[in-house]
Design an enzyme around this catalytic site. Structure first.
Site, mmCIF file in Angstrom:
data_model
loop_
_atom_site.group_PDB
_atom_site.id
_atom_site.type_symbol
_atom_site.label_atom_id
_atom_site.label_comp_id
_atom_site.label_asym_id
_atom_site.label_seq_id
_atom_site.Cartn_x
_atom_site.Cartn_y
_atom_site.Cartn_z
ATOM 1 N N LYS A 1 -22.651 -10.175 -7.583
ATOM 2 C CA LYS A 1 -23.325 -8.854 -7.714
ATOM 3 C C LYS A 1 -24.508 -8.539 -6.989
ATOM 4 O O LYS A 1 -25.148 -7.535 -6.752
ATOM 5 C CB LYS A 1 -23.578 -8.419 -9.168
ATOM 6 C CG LYS A 1 -24.322 -9.231 -9.900
ATOM 7 C CD LYS A 1 -24.616 -8.833 -11.358
ATOM 8 C CE LYS A 1 -25.242 -9.619 -12.220
ATOM 9 N NZ LYS A 1 -25.338 -9.464 -13.559
ATOM 10 N N GLY B 1 0.896 -1.172 0.002
ATOM 11 C CA GLY B 1 -0.101 0.015 -0.022
ATOM 12 C C GLY B 1 0.804 1.204 -0.201
ATOM 13 O O GLY B 1 0.298 2.314 0.491
ATOM 14 N N HIS C 1 0.575 -0.179 -13.354
ATOM 15 C CA HIS C 1 1.385 -1.187 -13.741
ATOM 16 C C HIS C 1 2.903 -0.929 -13.743
ATOM 17 O O HIS C 1 3.117 -0.120 -14.265
ATOM 18 C CB HIS C 1 0.823 -1.950 -14.990
ATOM 19 C CG HIS C 1 1.399 -3.266 -15.234
ATOM 20 N ND1 HIS C 1 1.060 -4.391 -14.348
ATOM 21 C CD2 HIS C 1 2.517 -3.580 -15.808
ATOM 22 C CE1 HIS C 1 1.810 -5.325 -14.773
ATOM 23 N NE2 HIS C 1 2.882 -4.953 -15.559
ATOM 24 N N MET D 1 -4.882 -7.130 -6.698
ATOM 25 C CA MET D 1 -4.462 -8.289 -7.269
ATOM 26 C C MET D 1 -5.551 -9.189 -8.024
ATOM 27 O O MET D 1 -5.215 -10.293 -8.354
ATOM 28 C CB MET D 1 -3.709 -9.294 -6.181
ATOM 29 C CG MET D 1 -2.453 -8.945 -5.629
ATOM 30 S SD MET D 1 -1.137 -8.343 -6.919
ATOM 31 C CE MET D 1 -0.560 -9.604 -7.332
ATOM 32 N N ARG D 2 -6.756 -8.442 -8.149
ATOM 33 C CA ARG D 2 -7.709 -9.256 -8.616
ATOM 34 C C ARG D 2 -8.341 -8.751 -9.906
ATOM 35 O O ARG D 2 -8.329 -7.599 -10.136
ATOM 36 C CB ARG D 2 -9.120 -9.263 -7.684
ATOM 37 C CG ARG D 2 -8.609 -9.940 -6.292
ATOM 38 C CD ARG D 2 -8.367 -11.373 -6.044
ATOM 39 N NE ARG D 2 -8.515 -11.569 -4.704
ATOM 40 C CZ ARG D 2 -8.716 -12.950 -4.445
ATOM 41 N NH1 ARG D 2 -8.783 -13.784 -5.030
ATOM 42 N NH2 ARG D 2 -8.565 -13.228 -3.022
ATOM 43 N N LEU D 3 -9.392 -9.374 -10.913
ATOM 44 C CA LEU D 3 -10.060 -8.993 -11.812
ATOM 45 C C LEU D 3 -10.956 -8.208 -11.175
ATOM 46 O O LEU D 3 -11.952 -8.833 -10.336
ATOM 47 C CB LEU D 3 -10.230 -10.016 -12.764
ATOM 48 C CG LEU D 3 -9.135 -10.714 -13.792
ATOM 49 C CD1 LEU D 3 -9.975 -11.785 -14.575
ATOM 50 C CD2 LEU D 3 -8.572 -9.464 -14.579
HETATM 51 C C1 GRF Z 1 2.912 -1.314 -7.500
HETATM 52 O O1 GRF Z 1 4.274 -1.711 -8.192
HETATM 53 C C2 GRF Z 1 1.956 -1.307 -8.684
HETATM 54 O O2 GRF Z 1 2.342 -0.765 -10.056
HETATM 55 C C3 GRF Z 1 1.601 -2.780 -8.774
HETATM 56 O O3 GRF Z 1 1.557 -3.140 -7.440
HETATM 57 C C4 GRF Z 1 2.469 -2.591 -6.702
HETATM 58 C C5 GRF Z 1 1.748 -2.089 -5.529
HETATM 59 O O4 GRF Z 1 3.079 -1.408 -4.642
HETATM 60 N N1 GRF Z 1 0.131 -2.580 -9.353
HETATM 61 P P1 GRF Z 1 2.283 -0.864 -3.285
HETATM 62 O O5 GRF Z 1 1.508 -1.971 -2.737
HETATM 63 O O6 GRF Z 1 1.629 0.312 -3.577
HETATM 64 O O7 GRF Z 1 3.506 -0.462 -2.419
#
Ligand code: GRF
Length: 190
Positions: free
Chosen positions: A66, A13, A107, A88-90
């Protein structure tokens, strides 16, 4: 009227914290809540320290269904922007439809390179390193029903040298994330 942001994070985070701090004294934009699907995520501690409401939910029981009371409450919030920062999810289709063009993700690579299922965190930087890429960077993009495939909003690059191991690449990329993510969010909302 104040614009409200929701942040979704599954892990550390650091981006969520950076965004929350950036908008702390902003009279137009508010980070209203941080959501996590991971009861052990460090982002929970960060949210508590920042005094931002944190909601732990179940991806399977709440978000994917939903008809759940969670889904109803989340849609009813009508956030102006939903920010995925290490989520980490869709995102299910009913959410994407409701929040059309209002969900963005960050990303840690220059998409379309090093994106898609399994390409997250250290895996990205390890592959960039193994392929001796001369540069890496970040991509901020709209979210659709596939991993890392939505329309690109913004990219920033960092040059790499042969001395940059995966940890060093991660560090360079994270610097870009912390610098640009809040700024792009602000631009999208104003
Ligand atoms: C980041 O590198 C972001 O690009 C990816 O997940 C990571 C999250 O890092 N989607 P953090 O939890 O904000 O430190």
């Amino acid at each position: 009227m104040k614009k409200n942001i929701a942040i979704f994070a599954s892990g550390s985070g650091s981006n969520a914290q950076r965004i929350a701090e950036y908008f702390q004294n902003n009279i137009q934009i508010d980070v209203k809540k941080i959501y996590t699907d991971n009861p052990n995520a460090f982002v929970i501690k960060r949210a508590e320290n920042l005094n931002i409401p944190i909601e732990i939910f179940s991806y399977a029981k709440d978000m994917k269904n939903k008809k759940s009371s969670w889904a109803k409450a989340f849609l009813d919030e009508n956030y102006d922007l939903v920010v995925l920062a290490g989520f980490m999810r869709l995102i299910p289709e009913y959410v994407i439809k409701h929040y059309k063009n209002k969900i963005i993700n960050i990303h840690p690579s220059l998409l379309p390179k090093y994106g898609g299922k399994g390409m997250y965190g250290h895996h990205v930087h390890q592959s960039v390193y193994e392929n001796k890429e001369p540069k890496s960077g970040i991509t901020i993009h709209y979210v659709n029903k596939y991993f890392d495939k939505g329309e690109i909003i913004f990219q920033a690059e960092c040059p790499l040298t042969e001395k940059d191991n995966p940890d060093k690449i991660a560090e360079k990329v994270q610097k870009l994330e912390h610098k640009y993510f809040p700024i792009i969010i602000e631009k999208l909302l104003t």
